[in-house]
Design a protein around this motif. Structure first.
Motif, PDB file in Angstrom:
ATOM      1  N   SER A  50      18.039  -1.442 -19.810  1.00  0.00           N
ATOM      2  CA  SER A  50      16.526  -0.805 -18.634  1.00  0.00           C
ATOM      3  C   SER A  50      16.649  -1.632 -17.570  1.00  0.00           C
ATOM      4  N   ILE A  51      17.287  -2.737 -17.054  1.00  0.00           N
ATOM      5  CA  ILE A  51      16.993  -3.370 -15.722  1.00  0.00           C
ATOM      6  C   ILE A  51      18.030  -2.981 -15.362  1.00  0.00           C
ATOM      7  N   TYR A  52      19.335  -2.362 -15.647  1.00  0.00           N
ATOM      8  CA  TYR A  52      20.161  -1.133 -15.044  1.00  0.00           C
ATOM      9  C   TYR A  52      19.516   0.168 -14.845  1.00  0.00           C
ATOM     10  N   ILE A  53      19.492   0.748 -15.445  1.00  0.00           N
ATOM     11  CA  ILE A  53      18.582   1.834 -15.120  1.00  0.00           C
ATOM     12  C   ILE A  53      17.627   1.612 -14.005  1.00  0.00           C
ATOM     13  N   ILE A  54      16.807   0.993 -14.367  1.00  0.00           N
ATOM     14  CA  ILE A  54      15.599   0.834 -12.768  1.00  0.00           C
ATOM     15  C   ILE A  54      16.008   0.964 -11.936  1.00  0.00           C
ATOM     16  N   GLY A  55      17.122  -0.112 -11.483  1.00  0.00           N
ATOM     17  CA  GLY A  55      18.327  -0.624 -10.576  1.00  0.00           C
ATOM     18  C   GLY A  55      18.773   1.290  -9.981  1.00  0.00           C
ATOM     19  N   TYR A  56      18.631   1.747 -10.821  1.00  0.00           N
ATOM     20  CA  TYR A  56      20.005   2.829 -10.592  1.00  0.00           C
ATOM     21  C   TYR A  56      19.397   3.262 -10.174  1.00  0.00           C
ATOM     22  N   VAL A  57      17.853   4.232 -10.814  1.00  0.00           N
ATOM     23  CA  VAL A  57      17.002   4.900  -9.918  1.00  0.00           C
ATOM     24  C   VAL A  57      16.924   4.737  -8.802  1.00  0.00           C
ATOM     25  N   THR A  58      16.193   3.249  -8.407  1.00  0.00           N
ATOM     26  CA  THR A  58      15.726   2.674  -7.068  1.00  0.00           C
ATOM     27  C   THR A  58      16.630   2.802  -6.721  1.00  0.00           C
ATOM     28  N   GLY A  59      17.875   2.303  -6.401  1.00  0.00           N
ATOM     29  CA  GLY A  59      18.902   2.740  -5.291  1.00  0.00           C
ATOM     30  C   GLY A  59      19.270   4.146  -5.557  1.00  0.00           C
ATOM     31  N   TYR A  60      19.052   5.359  -5.991  1.00  0.00           N
ATOM     32  CA  TYR A  60      19.748   6.305  -5.519  1.00  0.00           C
ATOM     33  C   TYR A  60      18.200   7.070  -4.614  1.00  0.00           C
ATOM     34  N   TYR A  61      16.889   6.812  -5.061  1.00  0.00           N
ATOM     35  CA  TYR A  61      15.923   6.735  -4.213  1.00  0.00           C
ATOM     36  C   TYR A  61      16.298   6.240  -2.838  1.00  0.00           C
ATOM     37  N   VAL A  62      16.504   4.913  -2.782  1.00  0.00           N
ATOM     38  CA  VAL A  62      16.258   4.243  -1.368  1.00  0.00           C
ATOM     39  C   VAL A  62      17.522   4.697  -0.988  1.00  0.00           C
ATOM     40  N   HIS A  63      18.547   5.149  -1.425  1.00  0.00           N
ATOM     41  CA  HIS A  63      19.444   5.164  -0.057  1.00  0.00           C
ATOM     42  C   HIS A  63      19.740   6.794  -0.431  1.00  0.00           C
ATOM     43  N   ARG A  64      19.453   7.313  -0.538  1.00  0.00           N
ATOM     44  CA  ARG A  64      19.611   9.220  -0.691  1.00  0.00           C
ATOM     45  C   ARG A  64      18.831   9.503   0.852  1.00  0.00           C
ATOM     46  N   CYS A  65      20.194  10.616   1.540  1.00  0.00           N
ATOM     47  CA  CYS A  65      20.053  10.877   3.005  1.00  0.00           C
ATOM     48  C   CYS A  65      18.787  12.787   3.049  1.00  0.00           C
TER      49      CYS A  65
END
Length: 72
Positions: free
Chosen positions: A57-72
């Protein structure tokens, strides 16, 4: 200090009539569930599964957060 008069109280601390050996029936439902799930080999399996679920669950939260932070 030793008084053996009529006012002294004597008791037997090893009175076998008052010993309750039926521990299982005196436990609450939650304690029986805890003992069955959290103790012994079943407890180890539950703890490992809980730790694995927490990591995923921490991995999924980090993945989703990283996706929204780093999308262009």
């Amino acid at each position: 200090m030793d008084s053996n008069g009529a006012g002294s109280v004597q008791y037997d601390c090893w009175n076998e009539d008052n010993i309750n050996m039926n521990v299982e029936s005196s436990q609450t439902t939650w304690m029986r569930i805890y003992n069955r799930v959290c103790v012994g080999s079943t407890g180890k399996v539950v703890k490992v599964a809980g730790a694995l679920a927490a990591l995923v669950s921490i991995y999924i939260i980090g993945y989703v957060t990283g996706y929204y932070v780093h999308r262009c």
